[in-house]
Enzyme design. Structure first.
Site, PDB file in Angstrom:
ATOM      1  N   TYR A   1       0.790  -1.223   0.000  1.00 17.95           N
ATOM      2  CA  TYR A   1       0.000   0.000   0.000  1.00 17.95           C
ATOM      3  C   TYR A   1       0.830   1.285   0.000  1.00 17.95           C
ATOM      4  CZ  TYR A   1      -4.517  -2.265   0.293  1.00 17.95           C
ATOM      5  OH  TYR A   1      -5.649  -2.989   0.005  1.00 17.95           O
TER       6      TYR A   1
ATOM      7  N   LYS B   1       3.173 -15.065   4.394  1.00 15.01           N
ATOM      8  CA  LYS B   1       3.536 -15.922   3.261  1.00 15.01           C
ATOM      9  C   LYS B   1       5.061 -15.975   3.202  1.00 15.01           C
ATOM     10  CE  LYS B   1       2.430 -18.304  -0.507  1.00 15.01           C
ATOM     11  NZ  LYS B   1       1.566 -19.506  -0.560  1.00 15.01           N
TER      12      LYS B   1
ATOM     13  N   ASP C   1      -2.648 -18.551   2.540  1.00 17.18           N
ATOM     14  CA  ASP C   1      -3.591 -19.343   1.728  1.00 17.18           C
ATOM     15  C   ASP C   1      -4.302 -20.389   2.587  1.00 17.18           C
ATOM     16  OD1 ASP C   1      -1.098 -20.529   1.964  1.00 17.18           O
ATOM     17  OD2 ASP C   1      -0.943 -21.180  -0.123  1.00 17.18           O
TER      18      ASP C   1
ATOM     19  N   ASP D   1      -6.533  -6.864   4.083  1.00 15.27           N
ATOM     20  CA  ASP D   1      -7.602  -6.343   3.228  1.00 15.27           C
ATOM     21  C   ASP D   1      -8.460  -7.501   2.716  1.00 15.27           C
ATOM     22  OD1 ASP D   1      -9.052  -4.543   1.565  1.00 15.27           O
ATOM     23  OD2 ASP D   1      -7.845  -5.233  -0.133  1.00 15.27           O
TER      24      ASP D   1
ATOM     25  N   ASP E   1     -12.551  -8.967   4.079  1.00 11.80           N
ATOM     26  CA  ASP E   1     -13.765  -9.167   3.276  1.00 11.80           C
ATOM     27  C   ASP E   1     -14.239 -10.614   3.411  1.00 11.80           C
ATOM     28  OD1 ASP E   1     -13.468  -6.514   2.263  1.00 11.80           O
ATOM     29  OD2 ASP E   1     -14.386  -7.134   0.365  1.00 11.80           O
TER      30      ASP E   1
HETATM   31  C1  IPM Z   1     -10.596  -1.237   2.445  1.00  9.78           C
HETATM   32  C2  IPM Z   1     -10.676  -0.866   0.985  1.00  9.78           C
HETATM   33  C3  IPM Z   1      -9.470   0.017   0.653  1.00  9.78           C
HETATM   34  C4  IPM Z   1      -8.221  -0.804   0.909  1.00  9.78           C
HETATM   35  C5  IPM Z   1      -9.463   0.581  -0.784  1.00  9.78           C
HETATM   36  C6  IPM Z   1     -10.781   1.195  -1.145  1.00  9.78           C
HETATM   37  C7  IPM Z   1      -8.349   1.573  -0.981  1.00  9.78           C
HETATM   38  O1  IPM Z   1     -10.722  -1.996   0.184  1.00  9.78           O
HETATM   39  O2  IPM Z   1     -10.641  -0.329   3.297  1.00  9.78           O
HETATM   40  O3  IPM Z   1     -10.524  -2.422   2.740  1.00  9.78           O
HETATM   41  O4  IPM Z   1      -7.770  -1.543   0.016  1.00  9.78           O
HETATM   42  O5  IPM Z   1      -7.702  -0.704   2.018  1.00  9.78           O
HETATM   43 MN    MN Z   2     -10.916  -3.846   1.320  1.00 17.27          MN
END
Ligand code: IPM
Ligand code: MN
Length: 338
Positions: free
Chosen positions: A126, A172, A205, A229, A233
């Site tokens: 990042y 990893k 993984d 990240d 999700d």
């Molecule tokens: C998150 C989002 C951000 C990230 C993006 C939108 C820059 O996916 O906050 O998880 O990758 O951190």
């Molecule tokens: Mn994200």
């Protein structure tokens, strides 16, 4: 009465809808509780700001966030990397704290999930250092000992504070021996300072798979920026989706609280976005401000509203709107004794 100045960044898509919802809830909280109140300072950022001013993060926004006591950030569209990344890096918000917990009445894959991802928030891929030519691209992954140690310390301190028993370092290092190797080394050193907390290491993984097969075994997941990240999700997918996933970007003295979800262009403007991720982000903010009673009351109100199940948004199988969900939380808060 403690008065907090809260920077509010509504952004794009469903952002303004969930921001309006959370502002109402916090106002109801302050009416009910009496001990805290909020001055909201609305700040522009995102696609709309760029279209209007030419800048996704207008000068002044970062400074205003810095001057506030805390910031609520809803969602930003295409320009997200021009907004949230400079805010995270500019304010050195090195922790991205992402709890994933199953709430009552929320359709979920497996019961009993109550984990927290501690994602490093300033380094890794990042930093966006790199370049590209017509036929090649390079993204440099930067990991430092200082960055790794401080995120590891945060994870272990959190485990101690919240009575969590295990920290899983996700990496990893079998392939990325330079970067993940250093990260793991730093985590091990910090783990050695916390003998009371169980420590384990898991390759990313394998972790992605085990999160699906046995999510309840995870407690504190400590990892680098990009892995965090992706895994956050995935974790949201286990507990009812992004509408239920809050987060906090936390540094020394500054913090921005934002739902993990984005602008959801498919439902933007329809008033049906789930406000809970934003409301639970505000709960994290209250905790960070050390307003524990207020945080606990807000959590309780959310649990009661979900349990009642009368004002669920479509993502949770209901047919209520964003405002109705938030209004139920406000009503519950109004009935609470502080
Ligand atoms: C998150 C989002 C951000 C990230 C993006 C939108 C820059 O996916 O906050 O998880 O990758 O951190
Ligand atoms: Mn994200």
């Amino acid at each position: 009465m403690t008065r907090y100045s809260i920077a509010a960044i509504p952004g794009d898509g469903i952002g303004p809808e969930v921001m309006e919802a959370v502002v109402h809830v916090l106002e109801a909280l302050s009416d009910a509780q009496g001990g805290v109140c909020f001055d909201f300072v609305e700040l522009q950022a995102g696609d709309g700001a760029k279209a209007e001013t030419g800048m996704a993060l207008p000068p002044g926004t970062l400074g205003a966030v810095e001057r506030s006591d805390a910031c609520l950030f809803a969602a930003v569209g295409e320009t997200a990397k021009e907004v949230i990344l400079p805010l995270r890096q500019g304010l050195d918000l090195y922790v991205n704290l992402r709890p994933a917990k199953v709430y009552p009445n929320v359709p979920h894959a497996r019961g009993d999930v109550d984990l927290v991802i501690v994602r490093e928030n300033t380094e890794g891929l990042y930093t966006r250092i790199g370049g590209r030519g017509p036929d090649w691209g390079v993204s440099l992954r930067v990991i430092t000992r200082r960055g790794s140690e401080r995120i590891a310390r945060f994870a272990f301190d959190l485990a101690e504070r919240e009575g969590r028993r295990r920290v899983t370092c996700v990496h990893k290092a079998n392939v990325l021996d330079a970067t993940c190797g250093l990260f793991v080394e730093a985590c091990r050193d910090v783990a050695a300072e916390h003998p009371g907390i169980e420590y384990e290491e898991m390759i990313v993984d394998a972790c992605a798979m085990r999160l699906i097969l046995e999510p309840e075994r995870f407690d504190v997941v400590l990892t680098t920026n990009m892995f965090g990240d992706i895994l956050s999700d995935e974790a949201a997918g286990l507990i009812g989706g992004l509408g239920m996933a809050p987060s906090g970007n936390i540094g020394e003295g500054h913090a921005i609280f934002e739902p993990v979800h984005g602008t959801a262009p498919d439902i933007a403007g329809e008033g049906v976005a789930n406000p809970m991720a934003m409301i639970l982000s505000a709960r994290m903010m209250l905790e960070w401000l050390e307003e524990r009673e207020a945080a606990a009351a807000l959590e309780e109100a959310v649990v009661e509203v979900l349990r009642e199940g009368k004002t669920l948004t479509p993502d949770l199988g209901g047919s209520s709107g964003t405002g109705e969900g938030a209004a139920s939380v406000s009503r519950r808060l109004a009935q609470k004794e502080f």
